[in-house]
Design an enzyme around this catalytic site. Sequence first.
Site, PDB file in Angstrom:
ATOM      1  N   GLY A   4      38.366  32.569  45.269  1.00 26.31           N
ATOM      2  CA  GLY A   4      38.582  31.705  44.119  1.00 26.31           C
ATOM      3  C   GLY A   4      37.593  32.012  43.016  1.00 26.31           C
ATOM      4  CB  THR A   5      37.205  32.996  40.114  1.00 23.81           C
ATOM      5  OG1 THR A   5      36.292  33.224  39.068  1.00 23.81           O
ATOM      6  CG2 THR A   5      38.616  33.107  39.573  1.00 23.81           C
ATOM      7  CB  THR A   6      35.933  28.415  37.423  1.00 27.24           C
ATOM      8  OG1 THR A   6      36.165  27.637  38.606  1.00 27.24           O
ATOM      9  CG2 THR A   6      36.244  27.555  36.205  1.00 27.24           C
ATOM     10  CE  LYS A  37      33.709  35.191  39.542  1.00 26.40           C
ATOM     11  NZ  LYS A  37      34.024  33.869  40.118  1.00 26.40           N
TER      12      LYS A  37
END
Length: 276
Positions: A4-6, A37
């Site tokens: 996951g990431t944001t 990112k």
Amino acid sequence: MSHGTTTLAFIFQGGVLAAADTRSSCSGLVACPAAQKILPVHSHLVGTTSGTSADCALWKRILARELRLYQLRHGRRLSTSGAAKLLSHMLHPFKGTELCVAATLCGWDGGEVDECHDHGGAKIDLSGRRETTKRQMADLGKSVDTSLEKAALAQSTSSTIVGQQCFTRKKVSFSGPSLYYVCSDGTRLQGTLFSVGSGSPYAYSILDQGVQWGLTVGEATSIAREAVYRATHRDAYSGNCVDIYHISSKGWTRRSREDLKEEYYREKERQERDGT
């Protein structure tokens, strides 16, 4: 495999603001606490990446190479819309495979003028002019008209046929900030606000109520930072630090990386001080 990431990006009157956390996870483990990112593509374009880190890094390099080749061939940068369409077409053949790339392209278009041609084959090069304001665009139009009149006068005097010389000119576009979402299945969406990753629902709760067109750079930076912080507080796959990029007519600028752990302790102190 769980990951996951944001990442988030939105348009405001000062350009485009992109933000992302720095935690790279792999099957419930923190693979890297300082991952990058947000990847710069060229001077006026960056991309937020979500998905498999290796795939995102590879396709960023491929896109940067193709855009550089386009600039060398045509003497100008490809627009953000064109870059999104190119990336979408390159990714579409891999639909249904294990390729996992979700990118948000944040760019600034405009400031470049195409060439003008007349019916006699004469060419007037305007590519060196880079204007963005309405007054400058008006001055540019006057200078083009003046140069066209001079070219028409010179050609009419040297020709035995008396007539009016007609000219054709390519459309000059000054579109300003642009934002596109591109996925590895070929999806391509244009918008003014995107948040991608497992922490995006929490980020949207801040962005939806705070993002407006008239924000200043400081206000936009504060909202993006708050959105990433709230997402990392609730999402286990997001965390560590926050990276923020601002893309304007002068290119992209990067804010120094900030550890979100310090923001957590500041929040605790405010809650204790307010008695909540």
